[in-house]
Design a protein around this motif. Structure first.
Motif, mmCIF file in Angstrom:
data_model
loop_
_atom_site.group_PDB
_atom_site.id
_atom_site.type_symbol
_atom_site.label_atom_id
_atom_site.label_comp_id
_atom_site.label_asym_id
_atom_site.label_seq_id
_atom_site.Cartn_x
_atom_site.Cartn_y
_atom_site.Cartn_z
ATOM 1 N N GLU A 261 1.076 -1.030 -0.105
ATOM 2 C CA GLU A 261 0.131 0.481 -0.177
ATOM 3 C C GLU A 261 0.616 1.097 0.357
ATOM 4 O O GLU A 261 2.206 1.189 1.179
ATOM 5 N N VAL B 195 -12.125 -0.585 5.648
ATOM 6 C CA VAL B 195 -11.255 -1.535 6.604
ATOM 7 C C VAL B 195 -11.940 -0.404 8.174
ATOM 8 O O VAL B 195 -11.704 -1.424 8.865
ATOM 9 N N ALA B 196 -12.194 0.617 7.873
ATOM 10 C CA ALA B 196 -12.838 1.414 8.903
ATOM 11 C C ALA B 196 -13.753 0.586 10.192
ATOM 12 O O ALA B 196 -13.144 0.974 10.993
ATOM 13 N N LYS C 113 -12.086 0.522 -0.088
ATOM 14 C CA LYS C 113 -10.825 0.401 0.789
ATOM 15 C C LYS C 113 -11.728 1.342 2.140
ATOM 16 O O LYS C 113 -11.081 0.723 3.582
ATOM 17 N N GLN C 114 -12.903 1.822 2.588
ATOM 18 C CA GLN C 114 -12.988 2.376 3.270
ATOM 19 C C GLN C 114 -13.539 1.396 4.667
ATOM 20 O O GLN C 114 -14.458 1.500 5.870
ATOM 21 N N SER D 129 0.075 4.105 -0.029
ATOM 22 C CA SER D 129 -0.191 5.858 1.026
ATOM 23 C C SER D 129 0.313 5.231 2.708
ATOM 24 O O SER D 129 -0.134 4.230 2.692
ATOM 25 N N LEU E 27 -0.048 6.325 6.012
ATOM 26 C CA LEU E 27 -1.241 6.635 6.225
ATOM 27 C C LEU E 27 -1.363 5.285 7.054
ATOM 28 O O LEU E 27 -2.468 4.614 7.935
ATOM 29 N N LEU E 28 -3.028 4.931 5.520
ATOM 30 C CA LEU E 28 -3.736 3.713 5.858
ATOM 31 C C LEU E 28 -2.298 2.680 5.668
ATOM 32 O O LEU E 28 -3.216 1.935 6.094
ATOM 33 N N LYS F 186 -2.226 -2.139 11.602
ATOM 34 C CA LYS F 186 -2.240 -2.065 13.127
ATOM 35 C C LYS F 186 -3.965 -2.691 12.778
ATOM 36 O O LYS F 186 -3.874 -4.345 14.150
#
Lengths: 216, 419
Positions: A7, A110-111, A107-108, A9, A11-12, A18
């Protein structure tokens, strides 16, 4: 269970690492492009590779191409693709190369950590996890006629099935009993003229095959 | 000193022709004109002489006259720009390699024969007029200075006694000629400029055609620029804000999943922040999709439209038949048409299902959106349909809507694939 992540990015990537650790994975490599990913997979032979679709240098479909290569060369490594948008043909390409251990999510997603962790485990264990949007697109493609015969509830079940959920998962999602789910599935298999299959991911494949046939 | 303006105008008018900065262009214009038009005259003489002696040899001046149209036009254009301050717009060049086919195609254009007529026909008259104007100057100077040049001549030359006796008359005559010459040169220039513009430059129709071509090209550039800008913004949002938001939502999700022993208040705050972040991602997604969806750029119309069709709250059947991708700006318009049309159907039509078809036939992309809703859509009422129409017009497309009360509604849009 060991995992690698590709990946670009940062941050992502930190976030996904994590989540992977929370899910009990040992993250053995973090890379940011397709080629390093292939090297990392060759070196570590992980159980799971989490791959971004859009990566350097071209920022188009590097991740998909890397995933296809992994499927061909290291079938023991499951692949979960993450993307900003979902394109059902990427899913179809992937599903054409392997029978399980595939995931393709926005991707979202993952949240939604709990659901994402569940999807990670499912894919690493050889199951599937398809984004609801992919399934919706597949239903759009499928041509309306045979699907038209399904009741709305059966369509919901088909969609969740295509995402890779188990009967228990579908029952929880729709707030019905597992036996009701099993009944719906039997009905829609009959309506779609599909043979019963044993493993969960076989159901997904059967559904996808059917939907692909609907296209041509 | 205070000179009345009428006096200043008078002296100015008298002196004007003699200002050196006027003299040079006038003389240059006349001299180059005599040379260039003189060449045309020579070609005529050569042609006629040959025609009456060895007819076959007349081909040589003919070929020279026909073949030199382009270089002579080039020279004339420079001459008018340098000495008459007139810009003769170039005639659109015939495209292609330099060969006989190209020469033949050029000879078949109206512009070529207009230029030929200027050089070989108008040139005769203009050349003569220019020679006369030039002679006026030379003659005037010669007459004015007759005492100077006749002084060294031997006395027994029969003319010189006459020059001595009546030379003062000649001087006045010369002065008059020198006054007249610049005015004649000026009027010649003024008279010739429109002729040259008419014959050497493009005709009105050709000019308009050229202008339409220019405008078309400029519009295509503007569209492409706007399209590129939309894509840049999309990419910036994608790679910047969106990623940050996703990462934020992931961290909040992690906190929610792992920090199980928090007090209920803190948990609720985290829950709320988590849903807010997810809602923000969804809003940003909508915004980005409206700008220029990444999937459109990466995978084309088919993939992008299946995304829209899947998100519609009713079943949409999609058919996309494209042998090759249209220009990016056209793809963007087609995407916008389908997206906006389905949004309209969702809002107003109460439809149960819709059909979208995108077919390319030759140079035309035909987009059809059909729904089984209540119909009665008025293309002049809502801003949605008007926006659609405007967007379609921006690429020279046609927009049609058929929506009888009671339905069904059919929107048909045809777009040129190449701008």
């Amino acid at each position: 269970m060991r995992a690698v992540i590709a990946e670009d990015s940062v941050l992502l990537r930190i976030g996904v690492v994590k989540v992977l650790q929370t899910a009990g994975f040992d993250v053995v490599a973090e890379v940011d492009d397709g080629e390093s990913l292939l090297k990392a997979v060759e070196e570590h032979r992980p159980d799971l590779a989490v791959v971004d679709v859009r990566m350097p240098p071209g920022f188009t479909d590097e991740g998909v191409r890397a995933a296809l290569t992994i499927s061909r060369q290291w079938p023991d490594t499951s692949v979960l693709l993450l993307s900003q948008y979902v394109e059902e043909r990427y899913a179809a390409d992937l599903l054409a190369t392997r029978t399980g251990g595939v995931g393709y999510l926005l991707k979202q997603r993952v949240a939604d950590v709990e659901e994402f962790i569940e999807a990670l485990h499912r894919v690493a264990a050889g199951g599937t996890a398809l984004d609801p949007q992919v399934v919706a697109q597949l239903l759009v493609r499928g041509g309306p006629d045979p699907l038209h015969r399904l009741t709305p509830r059966e369509r919901d079940v088909l969609a969740l099935m295509a995402e890779g959920r188990s009967n228990a998962g579908i029952a929880a999602e729709l707030v019905v009993s597992e036996s009701a789910v099993a009944k719906h599935i039997n009905n829609l298999f009959a309506k779609l003229d599909l043979p019963q299959a044993d493993a969960d991911h076989r159901r997904v494949l059967a559904v996808l095959r059917y939907l692909e046939q609907g296209q041509s | 000193m205070n000179i009345p303006s009428s006096v200043r105008r008078l002296t100015g008018a008298v002196a004007a022709p003699f200002r050196p900065q006027r003299l040079r262009p006038q003389a240059g214009f006349l001299a180059t004109g005599v040379l260039l038009h003189g060449a045309a005259l020579l070609l005529w003489v050569w042609f006629l002489l040959a025609l009456f002696s060895v007819p076959a040899a007349a081909l040589v001046p003919l070929v020279l006259a026909l073949g030199s149209v382009v270089p002579r036009t080039w020279l004339q254009r420079h001459r008018f720009r340098a000495y008459a301050r007139a810009d003769i717009p170039p005639v659109t060049a015939v495209a292609g390699r330099y060969d006989l086919v190209r020469a033949w195609r050029r000879m078949r254009s109206g512009a070529y024969w207009r230029q030929f007529a200027y050089h070989q026909l108008a040139g005769l008259l203009l050349g003569v007029a220019e020679a006369v104007a030039l002679l006026l100057w030379v003659g005037g100077a010669a007459a004015l200075l007759n005492y100077v040049w006749s002084w060294p001549l031997p006395l027994h030359w029969s003319v010189t006694w006459w020059l001595w006796e009546w030379g003062w008359l000649l001087m006045f005559g010369g002065l008059g000629l020198l006054f007249a010459a610049p005015r004649l040169a000026d009027s010649l220039i003024r008279a010739e400029v429109p002729v040259a513009l008419r014959l050497l430059g493009p005709s009105r129709a050709e000019e308009l055609e050229q202008r339409v071509d220019d405008l078309t090209e400029r519009r295509a550039e503007t569209l492409a620029a706007a399209d590129a800008e939309r894509r840049r913004i999309e990419r910036d949002l994608h790679d910047g804000a969106q990623q940050r938001l996703v990462s934020l939502a992931v961290n909040l999700g992690l906190a929610r999943a792992t920090l199980t022993d928090l007090p209920p208040d803190a948990r609720r705050v985290i829950d709320e922040a988590h849903s807010e972040a997810k809602a923000a991602i969804e809003e940003l997604n909508q915004l980005v999709r409206g700008l220029h969806p990444a999937v459109l750029e990466d995978r084309g119309l088919d993939a992008a439209l299946s995304g829209i069709a899947a998100r519609a709250p009713f079943p949409v059947q999609l058919r996309v038949d494209l042998a090759e991708r249209p220009a990016p700006a056209v793809e963007a318009v087609a995407y916008f048409v389908v997206s906006e049309a389905l949004a309209n159907v969702t809002k107003h039509a109460h439809a149960e299902r819709a059909e979208v078809s995108v077919v390319r036939r030759g140079g035309i992309l035909r987009v059809t959106v059909t729904d089984d809703g209540v119909g009665g859509a008025d293309p002049h009422a809502g801003s949605g349909l008007r926006g659609l129409r405007r967007r379609v017009a921006s690429v020279d497309g046609t927009f049609g809507i058929d929506s009888p009360a009671g339905g069904p509604t059919v929107i048909t849009v045809e777009l040129p694939c190449v701008l």
